[in-house]
Design an enzyme around this catalytic site. Sequence first.
Site, mmCIF file in Angstrom:
data_model
loop_
_atom_site.group_PDB
_atom_site.id
_atom_site.type_symbol
_atom_site.label_atom_id
_atom_site.label_comp_id
_atom_site.label_asym_id
_atom_site.label_seq_id
_atom_site.Cartn_x
_atom_site.Cartn_y
_atom_site.Cartn_z
ATOM 1 C CE1 TYR A 1 -3.456 3.073 1.084
ATOM 2 C CE2 TYR A 1 -1.718 3.132 3.297
ATOM 3 C CZ TYR A 1 -2.805 3.665 2.561
ATOM 4 O OH TYR A 1 -3.429 4.820 2.957
HETATM 5 N N1 LIG Z 1 -6.621 4.596 7.511
HETATM 6 C C1 LIG Z 1 -5.942 5.810 7.826
HETATM 7 O O1 LIG Z 1 -4.818 5.408 8.948
HETATM 8 C C2 LIG Z 1 -5.345 6.124 6.276
HETATM 9 C C3 LIG Z 1 -3.686 7.642 7.228
HETATM 10 C C4 LIG Z 1 -3.308 8.455 5.619
HETATM 11 C C5 LIG Z 1 -3.885 8.017 4.726
HETATM 12 N N2 LIG Z 1 -5.297 7.058 4.695
HETATM 13 C C6 LIG Z 1 -6.014 7.448 3.781
HETATM 14 O O2 LIG Z 1 -7.201 8.077 2.938
HETATM 15 C C7 LIG Z 1 -7.937 7.662 1.785
HETATM 16 C C8 LIG Z 1 -9.105 8.011 2.614
HETATM 17 O O3 LIG Z 1 -9.591 8.163 3.953
HETATM 18 P P1 LIG Z 1 -10.982 7.802 3.836
HETATM 19 O O4 LIG Z 1 -10.994 6.994 5.394
HETATM 20 O O5 LIG Z 1 -11.668 8.371 3.510
HETATM 21 O O6 LIG Z 1 -11.371 6.104 3.189
HETATM 22 P P2 LIG Z 1 -12.487 5.398 2.360
HETATM 23 O O7 LIG Z 1 -13.905 6.211 3.742
HETATM 24 O O8 LIG Z 1 -12.272 4.075 3.114
HETATM 25 O O9 LIG Z 1 -13.136 5.849 1.574
HETATM 26 C C9 LIG Z 1 -12.768 5.473 -0.022
HETATM 27 C C10 LIG Z 1 -13.612 5.768 -0.706
HETATM 28 O O10 LIG Z 1 -12.651 5.391 -2.116
HETATM 29 C C11 LIG Z 1 -14.014 4.761 -2.900
HETATM 30 N N3 LIG Z 1 -13.392 4.069 -4.222
HETATM 31 C C12 LIG Z 1 -13.091 2.967 -3.773
HETATM 32 N N4 LIG Z 1 -12.170 2.320 -4.681
HETATM 33 C C13 LIG Z 1 -13.018 2.287 -5.601
HETATM 34 C C14 LIG Z 1 -13.021 2.205 -7.335
HETATM 35 N N5 LIG Z 1 -12.655 1.500 -7.973
HETATM 36 N N6 LIG Z 1 -13.514 3.545 -7.655
HETATM 37 C C15 LIG Z 1 -13.942 4.721 -7.722
HETATM 38 N N7 LIG Z 1 -14.466 5.064 -5.797
HETATM 39 C C16 LIG Z 1 -13.568 3.724 -5.376
HETATM 40 C C17 LIG Z 1 -14.172 3.946 -1.974
HETATM 41 O O11 LIG Z 1 -15.887 3.504 -2.233
HETATM 42 P P3 LIG Z 1 -16.696 2.660 -1.434
HETATM 43 O O12 LIG Z 1 -17.469 3.116 -0.580
HETATM 44 O O13 LIG Z 1 -17.722 2.076 -3.403
HETATM 45 O O14 LIG Z 1 -15.976 0.553 -1.010
HETATM 46 C C18 LIG Z 1 -14.599 4.866 -0.535
HETATM 47 O O15 LIG Z 1 -15.858 5.486 -0.471
HETATM 48 C C19 LIG Z 1 -7.155 6.329 1.956
HETATM 49 O O16 LIG Z 1 -7.667 5.517 1.070
HETATM 50 C C20 LIG Z 1 -6.089 6.308 2.224
HETATM 51 O O17 LIG Z 1 -5.960 5.631 1.195
HETATM 52 C C21 LIG Z 1 -5.313 6.591 5.749
#
Ligand SMILES: NC(=O)c1ccc[n+]([C@@H]2O[C@H](COP(=O)([O-])OP(=O)(O)OC[C@H]3O[C@@H](n4cnc5c(N)ncnc54)[C@H](OP(=O)(O)O)[C@@H]3O)[C@@H](O)[C@H]2O)c1
Length: 221
Positions: free
Chosen positions: A128
């Site tokens: 990742y």
């Molecule tokens: N978790 C952590 O501690 C952390 C730390 C640093 C950075 N991040 C980054 O921050 C990002 C955003 O965080 P978050 O909490 O907002 O994540 P999230 O709620 O999981 O949102 C990710 C979104 O991406 C969408 N997605 C996945 N596959 C897709 C596709 N093929 N086409 C279009 N959309 C798609 C998902 O849609 P679905 O609802 O359809 O699945 C979801 O709505 C994370 O994904 C990660 O890369 C995370």
Amino acid sequence: MIITVVGGHGQIARRLTRLLTADGHTVRALVRDPAQLDDVAADGAEGVVCDIEDAAADVEAAVAGSDALVFAAGAGPGSGPERKVTVDQQGVERTVAAAEARGVGRYVVVSAMGAGDPPDDDEVFSVYLRAKAEADRIALASSLDVTVVRPGGLTDDPGTGQVTVGADVGRGEIPRDDVAAVLAAVLVDGTTIGHTFEVVGGPTPVAEAVAEVAAVPEDEA
Ligand SMILES: NC(=O)c1ccc[n+]([C@@H]2O[C@H](COP(=O)([O-])OP(=O)(O)OC[C@H]3O[C@@H](n4cnc5c(N)ncnc54)[C@H](OP(=O)(O)O)[C@@H]3O)[C@@H](O)[C@H]2O)c1
């Protein structure tokens, strides 16, 4: 501005949409599931179905006419290594190309702390971070005006409006509310263009912290 948010039903994305629409911007939320359109409409966005992993999706049409694009999609914690590549890396590659083709201009990436120096083992989290690192490199090498935002561990705690930014801020957490506030500030602060920075919770008001980003040494980011 007209701002397209990729992964528009994500937890950060929806918070960002609500901030941007409250500030008078127009938001287009790209979602992959039509059942999510009502939710993003309730946030004030125009929803567009666009699955960035679907070869048949017309990504160029989905981003056309926007002034800026925020990549807030992610394969998510339950996904395997393949989708780290197809969403986190190739999703950026594809939307950068679409933005370039349609003259979108401004591109903000939600990356992750650790992408500056990813491990080289086969753990999913390492895959990742390497996907994030490659995505950031692709975006920064494009012709677009890019800012790369690398948050620490995300929480659902209420936002504080205060953060710490830097090239290497050390491990830490940050509420999704505050990441959204940082992204909203970055979009209207052109001094962040070309910069990469980490962000965690801290003592500095968001707008002030974002204004410090241009001073973050690039070789340490
Ligand atoms: N978790 C952590 O501690 C952390 C730390 C640093 C950075 N991040 C980054 O921050 C990002 C955003 O965080 P978050 O909490 O907002 O994540 P999230 O709620 O999981 O949102 C990710 C979104 O991406 C969408 N997605 C996945 N596959 C897709 C596709 N093929 N086409 C279009 N959309 C798609 C998902 O849609 P679905 O609802 O359809 O699945 C979801 O709505 C994370 O994904 C990660 O890369 C995370």
